[in-house]
Scaffold this active site. Structure first.
Site, short mmCIF file in Angstrom:
data_model
loop_
_atom_site.label_atom_id
_atom_site.label_comp_id
_atom_site.label_asym_id
_atom_site.label_seq_id
_atom_site.Cartn_x
_atom_site.Cartn_y
_atom_site.Cartn_z
N GLY A 122 0.86 -1.29 0.23
CA GLY A 122 0.09 0.19 0.00
C GLY A 122 0.89 1.32 0.06
O GLY A 122 1.57 1.40 -0.70
N GLY A 123 0.62 2.27 0.82
CA GLY A 123 1.05 3.67 0.91
C GLY A 123 2.62 3.55 1.29
O GLY A 123 3.49 4.13 0.77
N GLY B 2 18.29 7.35 -34.87
CA GLY B 2 18.04 7.88 -33.73
C GLY B 2 18.77 7.63 -32.61
O GLY B 2 19.07 8.41 -31.48
N ALA B 3 19.18 6.32 -32.53
CA ALA B 3 20.04 5.74 -31.30
C ALA B 3 21.36 6.45 -31.13
O ALA B 3 22.11 6.65 -30.21
CB ALA B 3 20.09 4.34 -31.31
#
Lengths: 181, 500
Positions: free
Chosen positions: B155-156, B390-391
């Site tokens: 949880g939290g 792009g790499a």
């Protein structure tokens, strides 16, 4: 006033260990005791020499660096002995007294990590493989990717050589129970 | 487990019991250096019979000590007291050490082993979590924050570790999930074990949340100690140097033959890393997550550096969503703490495919690009082999702020590989040729000659030098000192807007 000596325990990979009492203000002032029956540490004109259980004699260097003791043996490849203060060793036993965690199981299902072309099945169908054995060669991005067995057991291939697979397709299943491992 | 009245008195009088939470702190710190705060603090809840369960310390041990002689603040949750549950004063103790760490400019280590929120304290417990999260974020990039998960975190409780710089988990003992197996079963009828839902291996290999996994608590704590050695006390201090025993000008002859002659054969880029950096100093981060990119800390002539390397041995070293997330985060961690970057490039490009595109490959790839562009630490790189499309731009090129870009003679810098390029460039010529196959081969060769070498990039000055692989360590250590004082001017801004 007598110097305050720090008490270290030097432990090797095989579990053998000995004690070092060292003066942090003058690291050359050290004594050694509590040497394990399997090892022998002695001062020689060349410095400290460690004799292991199987009779190997290794030069041993002890350095006091950044607030901690560092021990090194040079036996072809360098390996470091584990050095810790005797006090922290006691705390470690508190941690080690926790019940062991349950073993982590692997489903044995092997999925394609990337879309590609199966170029070879590396072992025979039904063969016994050990963890880390290469089981499939998958060509993707113009390179060969080796897929290794994530656990030991008998292998059952779900693809054949030459087959094109998508990412996430099942390639093989390894049954560790059949092999009784 | 409840404490007997005698134990309560013992805690108040300063005597300590040898329990697990304390043992973990004692192993973390240099022996005898730990000083505890707030051992006498108790909660003030009356409801649900809590008045009878008022135990000194309130389930968390907090304090300060030294790790390799440097100040570190820490807290360790104690599951033997009210399940280590987090209530108002438990949280206040944690906040207090975080505030002290931030004010003093020292790292903070949190050891998490807690049943979660203390239900009996209601919204006070939630407020406690909120106070911690707020401090985690305020401290982010100011002081190093390390979380050791040595028990459940549900949880939290998962968000505080997730907000810190590093998460270390122990196999078989650590779990992190938002909702546990019981809730999962009620909502989706899925049967799943805690290990399969959020165990160490899940977060180490699938989510990337865990930066390190250990076989047990002691190994996890040792990893935290080792990790701290590469990090500065805070973002205004340089990372600590150590005396270097490995000669900076050592030649790496073995690297001359590391690239296989057959372009289809992969090699392990970790051999390159280990050969170049100071012997035995490489500490890999997120080893089992997105293995197609290798990241970690190392030392170069004694100085702390962050390594980013494409890994041809895994998925051909392709950049995909996970690899982009992993490297992007690592670069930002290094930049926050003044750790220079060394990149080893061998990348065929971004991974094509519907899964990747729909999963947000653009956004995540942009994150990596953003991180390289944004970082203002010295950036050095060596192009080993492929650097396509792009790499090429992303991976620490001059265009995105790289200080030094070197290439091995085996480097191939192009928009794409030969086959694909030729099919586009010479489509008409090939189909019109008498022997299309021969024509394609001829065009292939032309393309390879032009681009499958570092020549064109060197002629344009996009790489600074083509180097002998054996000289990689020597060149990097030498040039490193000349870019160590890099300064970047930026425009005033509130926060950059990194794609997520």
């Amino acid at each position: 006033m007598a110097p305050q000596l720090l008490h270290y325990v030097v432990e090797f990979d095989d579990g053998t260990h000995f004690n070092v009492h060292i003066d942090p203000d003058d690291p050359s002032n050290l004594t050694i005791d509590g040497v394990d029956s399997d090892v022998d540490v002695a001062t020689s004109p060349l410095g400290l020499v460690l004799t292991t259980g199987d009779g190997q004699r290794l030069p041993l260097t002890l350095r006091y660096e950044d607030g901690s003791l560092v021990a090194e043996t040079a036996d072809g490849k360098l390996h470091r002995a584990r050095v810790e203060l005797a006090e922290s060793r006691e705390w470690r036993t508190v941690i080690a007294s926790q019940p062991p965690p349950p073993p982590v199981e692997h489903s044995g299902q092997i999925e394609a990590p990337i879309a590609g072309n199966v170029i070879a099945l590396c072992v025979a169908e039904g063969a016994l493989v050990t963890e880390g054995t290469a089981i499939i060669l998958l060509e993707a991005m113009k390179m060969q990717n080796t897929i290794a067995a994530p656990l030991s057991g008998t292998i059952h291939y779900l693809v054949r050589a030459g087959q094109v697979v998508r990412s996430g397709d099942l390639l093989a299943a390894i049954d560790s129970e059949v092999a009784g491992i | 487990m409840t404490k007997t009245p005698n134990e309560k008195e013992a805690a108040l009088s300063g005597a300590v019991s040898k329990n697990l939470a304390r043992a973990r702190l004692e192993v973390l710190f240099d022996a005898g250096s730990f000083e505890e705060f707030d051992a006498a603090v108790v909660h003030r809840t009356e409801a649900f019979g809590m008045a009878k369960k008022r135990l000194p310390g309130d389930g968390v041990i907090t304090g300060v000590g030294t790790v390799a002689s440097r100040t570190v603040y820490a807290y360790s949750q104690d599951r033997s007291v009210l399940g280590g549950s987090l209530g108002e004063v438990h949280a206040a103790k944690i906040c207090k050490v975080m505030d002290m760490a931030a004010r003093n400019g020292s790292p903070v280590v949190g050891i998490c082993d807690s049943g979660g929120a203390r239900i009996q304290e209601g919204v006070n417990s939630l407020a406690g979590y909120g106070d911690i999260f707020y401090r985690n974020v305020r401290c982010s990039g100011v002081i190093p924050q390390i979380s050791l998960i040595l028990g459940p975190a549900a949880g939290g409780a998962v968000y505080s570790p997730a907000l810190t710089d590093f998460v270390i988990m122990a196999t078989g003992r650590s779990y992190m999930f938002l909702t546990g197996p019981k809730v999962v079963k009620t909502v989706t009828f899925e049967d799943v074990s805690v290990e399969a839902l959020g165990g160490a291996s899940v977060h180490a290999s699938k989510t990337g949340l865990a930066h390190f996994t250990a076989k047990d608590d002691v190994e996890a704590i040792e990893q935290a100690r080792r990790l701290l050695g590469y990090l500065p006390e805070n973002c205004q201090e340089p990372p600590p140097d150590i005396r270097c025993t490995d000669p900076p000008d050592r030649l790496c002859d073995e690297l001359r033959s590391i690239i296989p002659a057959d372009p289809q054969q992969p090699y392990d880029v970790r051999i390159v890393i280990n050969s170049v950096v100071d012997r035995g100093t490489f500490l890999e981060v997120q080893e089992n997550f997105a293995g197609n990119i290798v990241v970690g800390f190392a030392r170069l002539a004694g100085k702390s550096v962050g390594i980013i390397a494409n890994q041809p041995a895994v998925l051909a070293g392709v950049l995909n969503i996970d690899a982009s997330r992993k490297a992007g985060r690592f670069i930002r961690t290094c930049n926050a703490f003044r750790i220079p970057l060394v990149s080893f490039v061998d990348v065929p490009g971004f991974l094509p495919g519907q899964d990747q595109e729909h999963g947000g490959a653009i956004v995540h790839g942009a994150k990596l690009l953003y991180a390289y562009c944004e970082s203002s630490v010295p950036k050095l790189s060596v192009i080993l082999k492929k650097s396509y499309g792009g790499a090429y731009i992303v991976m620490s090129s001059k265009h995105v702020g790289g200080d030094v870009v070197m290439a091995w003679p085996s480097a191939e810098i192009a928009v794409m590989g030969a086959k694909g390029a030729v099919e586009i460039l010479y489509k008409r010529e090939i189909s019109a040729a008498e022997d299309p196959k021969a024509e394609a081969q001829k065009r292939n060769r032309e393309y390879e000659e032009l681009f499958l070498s570092p020549r064109q990039a060197a002629e344009r000055g996009f790489i600074d030098a083509v180097i002998d692989p054996a000289e990689t360590r020597r060149k990097l250590t030498k040039l490193f000192s000349h870019v160590a004082h890099r300064r970047d001017l930026t425009w005033p801004k509130r926060n950059g807007n990194i794609p997520t």
